[in-house]
Design a protein around this motif. Sequence first.
Motif, PDB file in Angstrom:
ATOM      1  N   GLY A  22       0.834  -1.192   0.000  1.00 33.27           N
ATOM      2  CA  GLY A  22       0.000   0.000   0.000  1.00 33.27           C
ATOM      3  C   GLY A  22       0.866   1.238   0.000  1.00 33.27           C
ATOM      4  N   ARG A  23       0.227   2.347  -0.031  1.00 30.74           N
ATOM      5  CA  ARG A  23       0.944   3.611  -0.159  1.00 30.74           C
ATOM      6  C   ARG A  23       1.686   4.013   1.114  1.00 30.74           C
ATOM      7  N   TRP A  24       1.168   3.650   2.285  1.00 33.99           N
ATOM      8  CA  TRP A  24       1.670   4.222   3.524  1.00 33.99           C
ATOM      9  C   TRP A  24       2.337   3.253   4.488  1.00 33.99           C
ATOM     10  N   LYS A 112       7.951   5.832 -13.791  1.00 31.77           N
ATOM     11  CA  LYS A 112       6.776   5.740 -12.936  1.00 31.77           C
ATOM     12  C   LYS A 112       5.507   5.959 -13.751  1.00 31.77           C
TER      13      LYS A 112
END
Length: 124
Positions: A22-24, A112
């Motif tokens: 996930g991102r965090w 990216k």
Amino acid sequence: MKNKVKQVQLRDVQDVIELIGGRWRGAILASLCSQGKRFNELKRDVGAITPRVLTKELKYLEMNKLLIKIEEKEGSNFAIYQLTDHGFSLEPLIGSIVAWGQKHRKVILSQKIDANPMQQTDIQ
């Protein structure tokens, strides 16, 4: 037999990625590898995360026994988040991810793309 072993290994990889992905979550865990931190210290370290999302991610990591929340004083709003032994066991993995990211940063940033290619507007 080899196929069965490979399936188990792939499942193990998927489980780990789901847990720390996930991102965090990776950034939260990496921040806590050095020492326990208060909520606002984590927020500062992680960056653009909202308080609501940080709270949700901390609860997820706590439920999965990767960190614990230690109340500083009874009735106080202050708490320290620390990695458990289970969480600290991820430190070598996080260190390897950091090293890989530093080594390949230019390529990562130059290539990216959106994580969800279906949301890209140039797809026909």
